[in-house]
Write an enzyme that holds these catalytic residues in place. Structure first.
Site, mmCIF file in Angstrom:
data_model
loop_
_atom_site.group_PDB
_atom_site.id
_atom_site.type_symbol
_atom_site.label_atom_id
_atom_site.label_comp_id
_atom_site.label_asym_id
_atom_site.label_seq_id
_atom_site.Cartn_x
_atom_site.Cartn_y
_atom_site.Cartn_z
ATOM 1 N N ASP A 47 14.697 13.512 32.554
ATOM 2 C CA ASP A 47 15.303 14.840 32.544
ATOM 3 C C ASP A 47 16.402 14.803 33.599
ATOM 4 O O ASP A 47 16.115 14.745 34.794
ATOM 5 C CB ASP A 47 14.259 15.906 32.879
ATOM 6 C CG ASP A 47 14.816 17.330 32.804
ATOM 7 O OD1 ASP A 47 16.054 17.488 32.800
ATOM 8 O OD2 ASP A 47 14.009 18.281 32.772
ATOM 9 N N TYR A 51 29.058 25.937 28.484
ATOM 10 C CA TYR A 51 29.383 24.637 27.903
ATOM 11 C C TYR A 51 30.783 24.180 28.289
ATOM 12 O O TYR A 51 30.985 23.041 28.732
ATOM 13 C CB TYR A 51 29.251 24.705 26.378
ATOM 14 C CG TYR A 51 29.575 23.399 25.674
ATOM 15 C CD1 TYR A 51 28.634 22.377 25.621
ATOM 16 C CD2 TYR A 51 30.816 23.197 25.077
ATOM 17 C CE1 TYR A 51 28.924 21.174 24.979
ATOM 18 C CE2 TYR A 51 31.114 22.003 24.434
ATOM 19 C CZ TYR A 51 30.161 20.989 24.394
ATOM 20 O OH TYR A 51 30.455 19.807 23.760
ATOM 21 N N LYS A 67 32.107 20.945 30.575
ATOM 22 C CA LYS A 67 32.882 19.828 30.021
ATOM 23 C C LYS A 67 34.240 19.674 30.716
ATOM 24 O O LYS A 67 34.737 18.553 30.856
ATOM 25 C CB LYS A 67 33.071 20.011 28.508
ATOM 26 C CG LYS A 67 31.780 19.878 27.709
ATOM 27 C CD LYS A 67 31.109 18.515 27.918
ATOM 28 C CE LYS A 67 29.885 18.333 27.046
ATOM 29 N NZ LYS A 67 29.240 17.013 27.231
#
Length: 322
Positions: free
Chosen positions: A85, A178, A182
């Site tokens: 993880d 997100y 990125k």
């Protein structure tokens, strides 16, 4: 006329030289060690299988025991799975220590940072900080943590680091964590590439468009959006309009169908080139939508970006722009 003929010949010559240089391969890679994150499904899963067949000694990290068992069942004895993880710093350190004991003096030829999650992709004022935290913890902080812990082994082998980013790291077309994650990967990748150049380590970034994977499963994406919509305060729903969710969903689904790439092996081919080419590229833009739309759009003025992207959103019940 002669000038144009010469210009054409120069362009062809440069293109031919680039193609020849791009196709040159590193020799004696059979048996080299590579570590891949996020191998339960999608790009990482396919990459682990293909690189195993090609003779690499693959360490495939999975988030779940089920994913690890299923991958191990269809690969050779040379491939090893490990549970990881990337959000758990202790877990990352223990796995890095295990890899170090396995590779010993040879070092690690390749690190493919592929693990990632989408998180909710909705307007920013629908979200709280926790909605942002998880994608950033997995996609950016986890990626950096794995890299830092594996870096001594990569430097020892003068190997390769391949970071899977996204066209969403060049152009943010929705709210949520997100896209910030990125964009962060892109920044980390560029600084790392320059830092590692003196050590003979090559650092590459893959920027896929929209591919058919568990990450982009339309049913899961819509379910997550609906849960958030149903919990919104009445005043926010009033601003957007009670039918906004359904109208916006229809627009997003239309765009998704146009952009969706079904062949995920295209991304794995970029990973392979980054790991095996004598002259790997700094960036790999992959997917029809990424090459023809998202990447060109990311280089255009903001006014053009906003005009095109806002056309893909449902109108609010009442305009608040004045």
């Amino acid at each position: 006329m002669l000038f144009y003929v010469l210009l054409f010949l120069v362009i062809v010559s440069l293109w031919w030289h680039w193609k020849a240089r791009d196709s040159m391969k590193v020799t004696n890679l059979t048996g080299k060690y590579i570590f891949i994150t996020g191998c339960d499904t999608g790009f990482g899963n396919m990459a682990a299988k293909i690189f195993d067949i090609k003779g690499f000694r693959v360490f495939a990290s999975c988030l779940t025991e089920t994913g690890a068992k299923e991958l191990k069942a269809v690969t050779s004895n040379q491939l090893q799975t490990v549970l990881l993880d990337v959000r758990d710093s202790d877990n990352v350190k223990k796995v890095a220590a295990w890899v170090k004991a396995e590779v010993q003096a040879e070092g690690l030829w390749g690190l493919v940072n592929n693990a990632g999650i989408m998180g909710p992709s909705v307007p920013t004022d629908w979200l709280d900080i926790e909605h942002f935290r998880e994608p950033i913890e997995v996609n950016l902080i986890g990626l950096i943590n794995v890299t830092i812990n594996m870096l001594p082994l990569i430097k020892k082998a003068k190997g390769r680091i391949v970071n899977v980013s996204s066209v969403g790291g060049r152009l943010a077309f929705s709210g949520g964590g997100y896209f910030p994650s990125k964009f962060g990967v892109e920044g980390f990748n560029d600084s790392l590439r320059r830092d590692m150049a003196a050590f003979g380590v090559k650092v590459c970034c893959i920027q896929p468009g929209l591919f058919k994977t568990a990450l982009s499963n339309p049913a899961n994406v819509m379910k997550e959006k609906e849960v958030i919509w149903n919990k919104l305060p009445p005043d926010i729903k009033m601003q957007y309009g009670e039918d906004y969710f359904q109208k916006d969903a229809v627009k997003k689904q239309k765009l998704s169908k146009i952009c969706l790439n079904k062949d995920i092996s295209l991304v794995v081919q970029c990973m392979e080139h980054a790991l095996t080419s004598l002259h790997p590229r700094a960036h790999y833009v992959v997917g029809r939508d990424a090459k023809l739309f998202w990447n060109p759009l990311s280089r255009m003025p903001a006014v053009i970006q906003d005009f095109l992207l806002l056309r893909n959103r449902a109108e609010l019940a009442v305009s608040h722009a004045k």
